[in-house]
Structures are given as structure tokens and as C-alpha cells.
Write a protein that holds these residues in place. Structure first.
Motif, PDB file in Angstrom:
ATOM      1  N   GLY A   1      32.064  58.436  44.458  1.00 48.53           N
ATOM      2  CA  GLY A   1      31.319  57.002  44.279  1.00 48.53           C
ATOM      3  C   GLY A   1      32.952  55.844  44.437  1.00 48.53           C
ATOM      4  N   VAL A   2      32.375  54.431  44.234  1.00 51.20           N
ATOM      5  CA  VAL A   2      33.668  53.501  43.978  1.00 51.20           C
ATOM      6  C   VAL A   2      33.384  52.677  42.976  1.00 51.20           C
ATOM      7  CG1 VAL A   2      32.522  51.993  45.951  1.00 51.20           C
ATOM      8  CG2 VAL A   2      34.786  52.083  45.813  1.00 51.20           C
ATOM      9  N   LEU A   3      34.208  52.160  42.276  1.00 49.90           N
ATOM     10  CA  LEU A   3      34.458  51.153  41.232  1.00 49.90           C
ATOM     11  C   LEU A   3      35.217  50.213  41.878  1.00 49.90           C
ATOM     12  CD1 LEU A   3      33.857  50.561  38.028  1.00 49.90           C
ATOM     13  CD2 LEU A   3      36.107  51.014  37.682  1.00 49.90           C
ATOM     14  N   ASN A   4      35.003  48.905  41.718  1.00 46.98           N
ATOM     15  CA  ASN A   4      35.241  47.689  41.680  1.00 46.98           C
ATOM     16  C   ASN A   4      34.962  46.618  40.958  1.00 46.98           C
ATOM     17  OD1 ASN A   4      36.117  47.906  44.880  1.00 46.98           O
ATOM     18  ND2 ASN A   4      33.929  48.108  45.226  1.00 46.98           N
ATOM     19  N   VAL A   5      36.565  46.413  40.354  1.00 45.74           N
ATOM     20  CA  VAL A   5      36.572  45.215  39.422  1.00 45.74           C
ATOM     21  C   VAL A   5      37.446  44.433  39.912  1.00 45.74           C
ATOM     22  CG1 VAL A   5      37.945  45.379  36.920  1.00 45.74           C
ATOM     23  CG2 VAL A   5      36.671  47.098  37.496  1.00 45.74           C
ATOM     24  N   MET A   6      36.356  43.051  39.640  1.00 44.90           N
ATOM     25  CA  MET A   6      37.624  41.461  39.238  1.00 44.90           C
ATOM     26  C   MET A   6      37.704  40.545  38.271  1.00 44.90           C
ATOM     27  SD  MET A   6      37.040  41.025  43.097  1.00 44.90           S
ATOM     28  CE  MET A   6      37.555  38.760  42.939  1.00 44.90           C
ATOM     29  N   THR A   7      38.765  40.883  37.864  1.00 43.25           N
ATOM     30  CA  THR A   7      39.309  39.470  37.010  1.00 43.25           C
ATOM     31  C   THR A   7      39.464  38.569  37.395  1.00 43.25           C
ATOM     32  OG1 THR A   7      41.424  39.996  37.526  1.00 43.25           O
ATOM     33  CG2 THR A   7      41.153  41.649  36.107  1.00 43.25           C
ATOM     34  N   PRO A   8      39.310  37.535  36.111  1.00 42.97           N
ATOM     35  CA  PRO A   8      38.777  36.497  35.632  1.00 42.97           C
ATOM     36  C   PRO A   8      40.396  35.843  36.327  1.00 42.97           C
ATOM     37  CG  PRO A   8      39.132  37.359  33.716  1.00 42.97           C
ATOM     38  CD  PRO A   8      38.991  38.380  34.717  1.00 42.97           C
ATOM     39  N   VAL A   9      39.566  34.684  37.140  1.00 40.23           N
ATOM     40  CA  VAL A   9      40.608  33.611  37.174  1.00 40.23           C
ATOM     41  C   VAL A   9      41.230  32.051  36.700  1.00 40.23           C
ATOM     42  CG1 VAL A   9      41.401  32.119  38.888  1.00 40.23           C
ATOM     43  CG2 VAL A   9      40.530  34.098  39.631  1.00 40.23           C
ATOM     44  N   PRO A  10      42.325  31.981  35.781  1.00 40.71           N
ATOM     45  CA  PRO A  10      42.373  30.762  35.222  1.00 40.71           C
ATOM     46  C   PRO A  10      41.548  30.141  35.671  1.00 40.71           C
ATOM     47  CG  PRO A  10      43.562  32.424  34.719  1.00 40.71           C
ATOM     48  CD  PRO A  10      42.905  32.759  35.954  1.00 40.71           C
ATOM     49  N   GLU A  11      40.768  28.793  34.903  1.00 41.59           N
ATOM     50  CA  GLU A  11      40.867  27.557  34.956  1.00 41.59           C
ATOM     51  C   GLU A  11      41.386  26.801  35.277  1.00 41.59           C
ATOM     52  OE1 GLU A  11      37.473  27.016  35.781  1.00 41.59           O
ATOM     53  OE2 GLU A  11      36.379  29.074  35.854  1.00 41.59           O
TER      54      GLU A  11
END
Length: 170
Positions: free
Chosen positions: A136-146
Motif C-alpha cells: 500500500g501507500v500513504l500520502n500526506v498533504m501538510t497545510p499551506v499557511p494562509e
């Protein structure tokens, strides 16, 4: 968007066939862009019931989104379906968020998308193996500061600067 994520996960996992996959235990995620991290994982459990735990590092910041997809192809050396290599997935979760599992048909699979997650991620996979393996695979998107966040930071620094200047003048 969900279809794109699933297809991307399947392509990433398929590209790992023959490559090194992380076995149960600690898994280091790879940063692929400024806000994207991913990791491939898998195992060939012993025949019978199994319970595997993967821990992913580094920890992800508050506001991150994560998606995990796992599957069992149950293929023999000739690329043909072989029920002797099948796995049936049981209750599994990503940091307490249950995976949606599909055990019907020749290719069991499961996944979950978590829109707001933080901290160290832990993937717990349970099931029954007939001698097969899964990956399997895990993908993570971290937040972009506003932009507003940067504005508040600059405003706070200006206030601290003014206070320091007042103290110096006094």
C-alpha cells in the motif's frame, strides 16, 4: 478528486513491486514536494491471522490530510489470480480512523482519507493470510499557511518591536 487519489496510490504501489517496501514497524515518509509526503509499505504475513502496525515519521502538523490505500493482488509468478495468495483484511485503521474495506472479488483492498489529522501516524492492519502479501501507500498533504497567517505574524513582530523601542526610550 478521490478517483485521482486512488489511481495515484495504485500506480505508486505498483511501481514499488520488486522494490523495497517497509515491513511492519517504523516507516520514514519521503517528502516529494513542499507540502506532500508519501511512503510505501507492505508485508507477507505468515499463514493465518495477522496484526501489523506501521508507524510513520516524521509526525505531521495539525491540519494535515492523509490518505492510505492497501491491496492484495493475489497473483502468481505468471501474473494470474491464485486464491492461494489471497488475504482477507479485517478491521484496520489509520490513527483511529477506520479503513473502508472491500474483500469481495479476487483483489481485496481498503483505504481511508482523513481530512484533518496530526501527530505521528499509525496504521494498524489486521486480517487472515492464505500465504499472500499486501502492499500500500500513504500520502500526506501538510497545510499551506494562509496569507492572513503571515499578516498576523508580521503584525505581532511589529508590536514586539514597538514595545522594545518604548522600553529603550524610557
Amino acid at each position: 478528486m478521490k478517483i485521482k487519489s486512488i489511481l495515484l496510490a495504485a500506480m505508486l504501489a505498483a511501481s514499488c513491486v520488486g522494490g523495497a517496501l517497509a515491513a511492519p514497524g517504523p516507516v520514514v515518509m519521503t517528502q516529494t514536494s513542499a507540502q506532500h509526503w508519501s511512503a510505501a509499505f507492505g508485508n507477507t504475513p505468515l499463514i493465518g491471522a495477522f496484526s501489523d502496525i506501521f508507524t510513520f515519521t516524521p509526525a505531521v502538523p495539525f491540519g494535515s490530510s492523509a490518505g492510505v490505500y492497501l491491496f492484495n493482488l493475489a497473483l502468481d509468478g505468471n501474473g494470474l489470480f491464485n486464491p492461494n495468495f489471497s488475504i482477507t483484511f479485517g478491521a484496520s485503521d489509520l490513527s483511529g480512523n477506520p479503513l473502508t474495506l472491500f474483500n469481495g472479488g479476487p483483489f481485496p483492498q481498503g483505504g481511508v482519507s482523513v481530512p484533518n489529522i496530526s501527530g505521528p501516524l499509525t496504521l494498524h492492519i489486521t486480517g487472515v493470510s492464505n500465504g499472500g502479501s499486501y502492499s500500500g501507500v500513504l500520502n500526506v498533504m501538510t497545510p499551506v499557511p494562509e496569507p492572513l497567517t503571515y499578516g498576523m505574524l508580521l503584525g505581532g513582530l511589529a508590536v514586539v518591536g514597538l514595545m522594545a523601542r518604548r522600553r529603550k526610550d524610557a
